[in-house]
Design a protein around this motif. Sequence first.
Motif, PDB file in Angstrom:
ATOM      1  N   THR A 146       0.761  -1.380   0.165  1.00 51.77           N
ATOM      2  CA  THR A 146      -0.078  -0.069   0.073  1.00 51.77           C
ATOM      3  C   THR A 146       0.782   1.293  -0.129  1.00 51.77           C
ATOM      4  N   THR A 147       0.841   2.203  -1.012  1.00 47.77           N
ATOM      5  CA  THR A 147       1.713   3.267  -1.261  1.00 47.77           C
ATOM      6  C   THR A 147       0.675   4.383  -1.024  1.00 47.77           C
ATOM      7  N   THR A 163      -2.402   3.530  -3.385  1.00 50.08           N
ATOM      8  CA  THR A 163      -2.412   2.511  -4.384  1.00 50.08           C
ATOM      9  C   THR A 163      -2.017   1.301  -3.761  1.00 50.08           C
ATOM     10  N   ILE A 164      -2.860   0.366  -4.074  1.00 55.10           N
ATOM     11  CA  ILE A 164      -2.862  -0.935  -3.201  1.00 55.10           C
ATOM     12  C   ILE A 164      -2.594  -2.047  -4.364  1.00 55.10           C
ATOM     13  N   GLY A 169      -4.302  -7.265  -8.924  1.00 53.35           N
ATOM     14  CA  GLY A 169      -3.761  -6.293  -9.642  1.00 53.35           C
ATOM     15  C   GLY A 169      -3.492  -4.962  -8.791  1.00 53.35           C
ATOM     16  N   VAL A 170      -3.452  -3.881  -9.461  1.00 57.05           N
ATOM     17  CA  VAL A 170      -3.317  -2.702  -8.648  1.00 57.05           C
ATOM     18  C   VAL A 170      -4.723  -1.822  -8.763  1.00 57.05           C
ATOM     19  N   GLU A 171      -5.028  -1.517  -7.442  1.00 57.89           N
ATOM     20  CA  GLU A 171      -6.281  -0.688  -7.427  1.00 57.89           C
ATOM     21  C   GLU A 171      -5.836   0.807  -6.627  1.00 57.89           C
ATOM     22  N   THR A 172      -6.762   1.674  -6.745  1.00 58.67           N
ATOM     23  CA  THR A 172      -6.485   2.987  -6.048  1.00 58.67           C
ATOM     24  C   THR A 172      -7.797   3.198  -5.324  1.00 58.67           C
TER      25      THR A 172
END
Length: 484
Positions: A146-147, A163-164, A169-172
Amino acid sequence: MSQSSPLQDQHARDTLRLIGPDPEDWVIGRDGIDHNVLIVGGGQTGAAFAYALRRAGIGRVSVIDAAPDETRAGAWTTYARMKRLRTPKTLAGPEAGLPGLSFQAWHEARYGAAAYADIERIGRTQWAEYIAWYRQFLGITIRYGTTLTLIEPAGSHFRVHLTIRTERGVETRVETARKIILGNGVAGNGSPNIVPPLTALPSSHLAHTSDAIDFAALAGKSVAVIGGAASAFDAAAVALEAGARDVHLFVRRADLPAVPVSRARAYPGAYDNFPALPDAVRWRQALRFRRAGSTAPADAVERVARFDNFHLHLGAPWHEAGVANGRVHARAADGDFAFDFVIAGTGYAVDLHARPELARIADQVLLWRDRYQPAPDERDDALGAHPYLGDALEYVEKRPGTAPFLRNIHVFNPAGFVSRGVPVGDVPCMKRDIPAVVRRISQDLFLDDLDAHEARMSAEVPTDFDTPLYEPRVYRERDVESAG
């Protein structure tokens, strides 16, 4: 990592039993708020803050870390390459004043008191094991992958853009928080300090010491390391140990820094009271450190000096660098050289604008250059770029009254060096600075809802007992006269 047994952890369990259960969460919930406190960084700082806030009765605390899992969070299993920690083993760490949670208790439970007594400084891998145990034993949850990508002020709270990374995949996601602690490491208020002529080199031939370097791929290669501090020597050592054909370490200074000037102010009086010093004194102390240079420990120098294929270049800054025919060609102050790979051990630059998550607020943060103007012979632009932090390591407004939300962001990374006198985020700062931040967070969360807390403090309280308990023994003068 070593496996612990219930018997080994008995001292720690007794400690938790004797201090009693964690207080209940007293913070009044607010509609639309996900977190009372968001801690950015899940290494030793994030774990220590999570526990300290829990013991202060502050709930709804979330810790995030960009690393994909616990094995790659923090410095100790990633870009830290020393054999032993730089700091004395006797310094207080994340145990919050509780001996049963200390490294010494953890180590003695596993290896015995005599083994601990034999240690001069703590081994890096053992410290990593201890931090992992601390996190697991205390049940501290970290949201990995988690960013934090943006802090957006929103009145009395923040909208935090995340951004997780998941298996899907990548989700916001956008969440909300009342307080933020930036425990995000050495580059948490800036970036790796890649300076000319190294900026001309492609990533195929250049890495910073903070990068994940494939040292095995350097076997049989000629490697240059730029910098004279500990991280440069550590990287040079790992390259040599991995089988590099030769390693050349280039230092700008004519001699290696060997005087650890910060030890002169390591006594409790200076340590405890450094934040209260006048700005001029704090500046001069930071400047003294900068001019003396960051000192590599003797064992870090010994680690490379034992290799015949290690070469130290003093007074040898690089003037030119470029890639030709697959190799890096450099012109240094002491000659022309060619290398297969270059490692920059050039430290970190404090620059709030280099952090995308700070884009909305960077212009509003007071910096040391805004607050203090040194004499011409004491000017230092790198120190001037550090944020000028308040008593609880919070950002301060550049223009009073224009950004009151900044007091709710606490900086627990090395950008606090000029304000606090130590590399904030390392072990030496924990004893003093974690309580300072937690006290302020507690005070702010309490006073923000003072009306509700005053009502709670003024609420009706039932009696513990009724008058029949003591009524027969109430003194009455006539009873005394009758008895006479």
